[in-house]
Design a protein around this motif. Sequence first.
Motif, short mmCIF file in Angstrom:
data_model
loop_
_atom_site.label_atom_id
_atom_site.label_comp_id
_atom_site.label_asym_id
_atom_site.label_seq_id
_atom_site.Cartn_x
_atom_site.Cartn_y
_atom_site.Cartn_z
N ASP A 34 0.81 -1.21 0.00
CA ASP A 34 0.00 0.00 0.00
C ASP A 34 0.85 1.26 0.00
OD1 ASP A 34 -2.24 -1.60 0.09
OD2 ASP A 34 -2.39 -1.51 2.28
N ASP A 35 2.09 1.19 0.46
CA ASP A 35 2.95 2.36 0.55
C ASP A 35 3.58 2.72 -0.79
OD1 ASP A 35 2.38 2.40 3.23
OD2 ASP A 35 4.24 1.39 3.81
N LEU A 36 3.61 1.81 -1.73
CA LEU A 36 4.26 2.05 -3.00
C LEU A 36 3.27 2.53 -4.05
CD1 LEU A 36 6.46 -1.16 -3.16
CD2 LEU A 36 7.16 1.13 -2.50
N PRO A 37 3.64 3.56 -4.85
CA PRO A 37 2.75 3.98 -5.92
C PRO A 37 2.71 2.92 -7.03
CG PRO A 37 4.79 5.23 -5.99
CD PRO A 37 4.84 4.39 -4.75
N ALA A 38 1.69 2.97 -7.84
CA ALA A 38 1.53 1.99 -8.91
C ALA A 38 2.56 2.19 -10.02
CB ALA A 38 0.13 2.09 -9.49
N GLN A 39 3.13 3.40 -10.11
CA GLN A 39 4.12 3.69 -11.14
C GLN A 39 5.24 4.54 -10.56
OE1 GLN A 39 1.89 5.75 -14.09
NE2 GLN A 39 0.97 7.14 -12.65
N VAL A 40 6.32 4.65 -11.29
CA VAL A 40 7.47 5.44 -10.85
C VAL A 40 7.12 6.91 -10.98
CG1 VAL A 40 9.87 5.99 -11.33
CG2 VAL A 40 9.09 3.65 -11.54
N GLN A 41 7.46 7.69 -9.95
CA GLN A 41 7.18 9.12 -9.96
C GLN A 41 8.44 9.90 -9.59
OE1 GLN A 41 4.04 9.55 -7.14
NE2 GLN A 41 2.48 8.85 -8.56
N THR A 42 8.54 11.12 -10.11
CA THR A 42 9.64 12.02 -9.78
C THR A 42 9.06 13.22 -9.05
OG1 THR A 42 10.85 11.36 -11.76
CG2 THR A 42 11.51 13.41 -10.72
N ILE A 43 9.64 13.57 -7.91
CA ILE A 43 9.19 14.75 -7.18
C ILE A 43 9.57 15.99 -7.96
CG2 ILE A 43 9.56 16.10 -5.07
CD1 ILE A 43 9.88 13.47 -3.60
N CYS A 44 8.70 16.97 -7.99
CA CYS A 44 8.94 18.22 -8.71
C CYS A 44 10.19 18.90 -8.16
CB CYS A 44 7.72 19.15 -8.58
SG CYS A 44 7.94 20.74 -9.39
N HIS A 45 11.08 19.29 -9.05
CA HIS A 45 12.34 19.91 -8.66
C HIS A 45 12.15 21.36 -8.24
CE1 HIS A 45 14.18 16.38 -10.39
NE2 HIS A 45 13.54 16.61 -11.51
N TYR A 46 11.06 21.96 -8.67
CA TYR A 46 10.84 23.39 -8.41
C TYR A 46 10.20 23.64 -7.04
CZ TYR A 46 9.89 28.22 -9.83
OH TYR A 46 9.87 29.58 -9.93
N CYS A 47 9.18 22.85 -6.70
CA CYS A 47 8.48 23.07 -5.42
C CYS A 47 8.83 22.03 -4.36
CB CYS A 47 6.97 23.07 -5.64
SG CYS A 47 6.28 21.48 -6.12
N GLY A 48 9.60 21.02 -4.71
CA GLY A 48 9.99 19.98 -3.75
C GLY A 48 8.87 19.04 -3.38
N GLY A 49 7.83 18.97 -4.18
CA GLY A 49 6.73 18.05 -3.94
C GLY A 49 5.55 18.66 -3.20
N GLY A 50 5.67 19.91 -2.80
CA GLY A 50 4.59 20.55 -2.05
C GLY A 50 3.47 21.09 -2.92
N GLY A 51 3.74 21.32 -4.19
CA GLY A 51 2.73 21.85 -5.10
C GLY A 51 2.59 23.36 -5.02
N MET A 52 3.25 23.99 -4.06
CA MET A 52 3.18 25.45 -3.90
C MET A 52 4.61 25.98 -3.79
SD MET A 52 -0.11 26.11 -3.73
CE MET A 52 -0.44 27.61 -2.85
N ILE A 53 4.82 27.21 -4.28
CA ILE A 53 6.11 27.85 -4.15
C ILE A 53 5.95 29.14 -3.34
CG2 ILE A 53 7.09 26.86 -6.24
CD1 ILE A 53 6.51 29.49 -7.65
#
Length: 72
Positions: free
Chosen positions: A16-35
């Motif tokens: 359950d902890d693993l996503p179904a596919q490989v993902q890359t965290i956004c380099h710009y916001c660090g994964g937060g979705g907001m800057i």
Amino acid sequence: MNDDDHDDHPDDEDDDDLPAQVQTICHYCGGGGMIADPKHAVIGGAPRTLDNGRPCPHCATDGHFTGIVPPV
């Protein structure tokens, strides 16, 4: 009970902890979705800096990309 019975256990939490596919965290916001978007303001007569943030234009507030995306 042998090792084969333990491998078929349906309550395995690791799946359950693993996503179904490989993902890359956004380099710009660090994964937060907001800057950061700091603004100068006067609150109660005292100057302050507020940071309400704004949506990340690179990932469209998802915080990640599908697949492996190298930084550009």
